[in-house]
Write a protein that holds these residues in place. Structure first.
Motif, PDB file in Angstrom:
ATOM      1  N   GLU A  32      49.015 -18.111  33.397  1.00 46.53           N
ATOM      2  CA  GLU A  32      50.200 -18.144  32.554  1.00 46.53           C
ATOM      3  C   GLU A  32      49.894 -17.618  31.154  1.00 46.53           C
ATOM      4  OE1 GLU A  32      53.868 -18.515  30.938  1.00 46.53           O
ATOM      5  OE2 GLU A  32      53.322 -18.589  33.068  1.00 46.53           O
ATOM      6  N   PHE A  33      48.670 -17.867  30.662  1.00 45.39           N
ATOM      7  CA  PHE A  33      48.346 -17.474  29.288  1.00 45.39           C
ATOM      8  C   PHE A  33      47.175 -16.497  29.185  1.00 45.39           C
ATOM      9  CE2 PHE A  33      46.164 -21.486  30.152  1.00 45.39           C
ATOM     10  CZ  PHE A  33      44.851 -21.179  29.816  1.00 45.39           C
ATOM     11  N   MET A  34      46.513 -16.208  30.306  1.00 47.13           N
ATOM     12  CA  MET A  34      45.427 -15.230  30.283  1.00 47.13           C
ATOM     13  C   MET A  34      45.425 -14.462  31.594  1.00 47.13           C
ATOM     14  SD  MET A  34      42.056 -17.667  30.878  1.00 47.13           S
ATOM     15  CE  MET A  34      40.914 -16.283  30.978  1.00 47.13           C
ATOM     16  N   THR A  35      44.948 -13.227  31.549  1.00 47.55           N
ATOM     17  CA  THR A  35      44.882 -12.410  32.753  1.00 47.55           C
ATOM     18  C   THR A  35      43.542 -12.651  33.438  1.00 47.55           C
ATOM     19  OG1 THR A  35      46.297 -10.713  31.773  1.00 47.55           O
ATOM     20  CG2 THR A  35      44.975 -10.068  33.672  1.00 47.55           C
ATOM     21  N   LEU A  36      43.607 -13.088  34.684  1.00 46.92           N
ATOM     22  CA  LEU A  36      42.398 -13.257  35.486  1.00 46.92           C
ATOM     23  C   LEU A  36      42.054 -11.916  36.128  1.00 46.92           C
ATOM     24  CD1 LEU A  36      43.276 -16.651  37.212  1.00 46.92           C
ATOM     25  CD2 LEU A  36      41.889 -16.283  35.158  1.00 46.92           C
ATOM     26  N   GLN A  37      40.761 -11.590  36.131  1.00 45.22           N
ATOM     27  CA  GLN A  37      40.302 -10.308  36.645  1.00 45.22           C
ATOM     28  C   GLN A  37      39.405 -10.509  37.865  1.00 45.22           C
ATOM     29  OE1 GLN A  37      41.452  -7.569  35.579  1.00 45.22           O
ATOM     30  NE2 GLN A  37      42.099  -7.845  33.450  1.00 45.22           N
ATOM     31  N   PRO A  38      39.300  -9.482  38.722  1.00 47.33           N
ATOM     32  CA  PRO A  38      38.373  -9.578  39.857  1.00 47.33           C
ATOM     33  C   PRO A  38      36.957  -9.916  39.388  1.00 47.33           C
ATOM     34  CG  PRO A  38      39.798  -7.666  40.106  1.00 47.33           C
ATOM     35  CD  PRO A  38      40.067  -8.221  38.726  1.00 47.33           C
ATOM     36  N   GLY A  39      36.365 -10.886  40.037  1.00 45.46           N
ATOM     37  CA  GLY A  39      35.037 -11.342  39.654  1.00 45.46           C
ATOM     38  C   GLY A  39      35.021 -12.529  38.729  1.00 45.46           C
ATOM     39  N   ASP A  40      36.167 -12.890  38.152  1.00 46.79           N
ATOM     40  CA  ASP A  40      36.217 -14.111  37.350  1.00 46.79           C
ATOM     41  C   ASP A  40      35.930 -15.312  38.240  1.00 46.79           C
ATOM     42  OD1 ASP A  40      36.809 -12.641  35.126  1.00 46.79           O
ATOM     43  OD2 ASP A  40      38.906 -13.274  34.979  1.00 46.79           O
ATOM     44  N   LEU A  41      35.347 -16.327  37.646  1.00 48.89           N
ATOM     45  CA  LEU A  41      34.860 -17.481  38.396  1.00 48.89           C
ATOM     46  C   LEU A  41      35.503 -18.748  37.847  1.00 48.89           C
ATOM     47  CD1 LEU A  41      32.607 -17.814  40.609  1.00 48.89           C
ATOM     48  CD2 LEU A  41      31.028 -18.328  38.729  1.00 48.89           C
ATOM     49  N   ILE A  42      36.015 -19.588  38.751  1.00 50.67           N
ATOM     50  CA  ILE A  42      36.559 -20.884  38.361  1.00 50.67           C
ATOM     51  C   ILE A  42      35.703 -21.965  39.006  1.00 50.67           C
ATOM     52  CG2 ILE A  42      38.558 -22.419  38.359  1.00 50.67           C
ATOM     53  CD1 ILE A  42      40.337 -19.959  38.745  1.00 50.67           C
ATOM     54  N   LEU A  43      35.039 -22.788  38.188  1.00 50.56           N
ATOM     55  CA  LEU A  43      34.283 -23.934  38.683  1.00 50.56           C
ATOM     56  C   LEU A  43      35.216 -25.135  38.639  1.00 50.56           C
ATOM     57  CD1 LEU A  43      30.870 -23.411  36.824  1.00 50.56           C
ATOM     58  CD2 LEU A  43      31.756 -22.303  38.893  1.00 50.56           C
ATOM     59  N   THR A  44      35.469 -25.744  39.795  1.00 56.93           N
ATOM     60  CA  THR A  44      36.617 -26.631  39.958  1.00 56.93           C
ATOM     61  C   THR A  44      36.334 -28.108  39.699  1.00 56.93           C
ATOM     62  OG1 THR A  44      36.174 -26.676  42.343  1.00 56.93           O
ATOM     63  CG2 THR A  44      37.790 -25.068  41.554  1.00 56.93           C
ATOM     64  N   GLY A  45      35.171 -28.439  39.168  1.00 53.18           N
ATOM     65  CA  GLY A  45      34.907 -29.835  38.837  1.00 53.18           C
ATOM     66  C   GLY A  45      34.065 -30.533  39.885  1.00 53.18           C
ATOM     67  N   THR A  46      33.650 -31.762  39.556  1.00 53.47           N
ATOM     68  CA  THR A  46      32.750 -32.516  40.429  1.00 53.47           C
ATOM     69  C   THR A  46      33.304 -33.917  40.675  1.00 53.47           C
ATOM     70  OG1 THR A  46      30.381 -32.982  40.781  1.00 53.47           O
ATOM     71  CG2 THR A  46      31.293 -33.613  38.657  1.00 53.47           C
ATOM     72  N   PRO A  47      33.029 -34.491  41.859  1.00 55.66           N
ATOM     73  CA  PRO A  47      33.427 -35.888  42.106  1.00 55.66           C
ATOM     74  C   PRO A  47      32.470 -36.869  41.437  1.00 55.66           C
ATOM     75  CG  PRO A  47      32.409 -34.940  44.070  1.00 55.66           C
ATOM     76  CD  PRO A  47      32.492 -33.833  43.052  1.00 55.66           C
ATOM     77  N   ASP A  48      32.674 -38.162  41.674  1.00 56.02           N
ATOM     78  CA  ASP A  48      31.792 -39.158  41.066  1.00 56.02           C
ATOM     79  C   ASP A  48      30.445 -39.167  41.782  1.00 56.02           C
ATOM     80  OD1 ASP A  48      32.330 -40.456  43.445  1.00 56.02           O
ATOM     81  OD2 ASP A  48      32.703 -42.390  42.518  1.00 56.02           O
ATOM     82  N   GLY A  49      29.504 -39.925  41.225  1.00 54.72           N
ATOM     83  CA  GLY A  49      28.183 -40.028  41.826  1.00 54.72           C
ATOM     84  C   GLY A  49      27.113 -39.272  41.076  1.00 54.72           C
ATOM     85  N   VAL A  50      27.361 -38.904  39.815  1.00 51.27           N
ATOM     86  CA  VAL A  50      26.325 -38.205  39.052  1.00 51.27           C
ATOM     87  C   VAL A  50      25.290 -39.206  38.544  1.00 51.27           C
ATOM     88  CG1 VAL A  50      27.831 -36.301  38.424  1.00 51.27           C
ATOM     89  CG2 VAL A  50      27.714 -38.278  36.920  1.00 51.27           C
TER      90      VAL A  50
END
Length: 255
Positions: free
Chosen positions: A206-224
């Motif tokens: 919505e506010f930035m253009t995503l380009q081929p090769g961009d990477l989204i790290l989606t977070g981690t569950p509990d247990g760290v």
């Protein structure tokens, strides 16, 4: 299809899985420890999610003030943070609590601007496994990671494989698991993301253009849990791969 990038014999090669380890594009079959594993892609912008699993938010609930109306917590990472499978991550001598974060990494496959949720998954090229370490001592506060926490060299392992989106029927039905020296310390499920992949792509584009090769790290569950020099950490996501990483102290890292 799964593929990797490795260094061998003075050159960078594309590789595929093989029962004996991996197979280079020229047909040579090698054991895993005969090559240097590189991140499976050279990313553009790296966008990382904090607190994107409900159980992880609960795990840190004493330090957080959140509501259902909060926007996704997103921060940027430098490509210099990335290392490959079987790589070494430095634990600073002054760190009293450093932990792994097993995450599903989403790779963007096409230019995406103002994408609707219903069309978002068509923008995904594939997936990988990420282990995005954090030193809790360096946080400005418990829920806004600062530059020093998430942009240290070698703090994010990625790999071993890039897996085509077509080979992952539903990325929201995958088990995540982490072991430290062979002992399971973390187990979660991608269905428990607070903001799923379509929601993240819709929000970001919505506010930035995503380009081929961009990477989204989606977070981690509990247990760290806290990990230290010499610990071998394995982050596994079913169908995507098992990412091995070892922590080293300052002296070993500089050697």
């Amino acid at each position: 299809m799964k593929r990797a990038r490795v260094a061998y014999g003075g050159a960078v090669h594309e590789a595929r899985p093989h029962p004996q380890g991996l197979q280079l594009a020229d047909g040579r079959v090698l054991a895993e420890d005969q090559v240097v594993w590189l991140p499976p892609l050279q990313p553009g912008t790296i966008l990382a999610l904090g607190l994107n699993y409900a159980d992880h938010v609960k795990e840190l609930s004493k330090e957080l003030t959140l509501s259902a109306q909060d926007e996704p917590l997103v921060f940027l990472k430098s490509p210099s943070t990335l290392i490959g499978h079987r790589g070494f991550t430095r634990r600073p001598a002054d760190a009293s609590f450093m932990h792994y974060e097993c995450e599903l990494a989403v790779v963007i496959g096409r230019t995406a601007r103002r994408v609707r949720r219903a069309d978002a998954m068509a923008q995904v090229a594939g997936y990988s496994v990420a282990n995005d370490y954090a030193v809790r001592d360096y946080l400005e506060n418990w829920y806004r990671p600062n530059l020093r926490v998430k942009n240290r060299d070698t703090c994010t392992a990625l790999g071993p494989w890039f897996v085509d989106a077509a080979d992952v029927p539903d990325p929201h039905r995958l088990v995540l698991r982490t072991t430290v020296n062979g002992r399971e310390t973390q187990r979660g499920h991608t269905r428990d993301m607070v903001n799923d992949i379509p929601a993240l792509i819709e929000y970001l584009s919505e506010f930035m253009t995503l380009q081929p090769g961009d990477l989204i790290l989606t977070g981690t569950p509990d247990g760290v849990v806290d990990v230290g020099p010499g610990d071998e950490v394995v982050c596994e996501i079913e169908g995507i791969g098992r990412l091995h990483n070892t922590l080293v102290d300052d002296a070993t890292f500089e050697r």
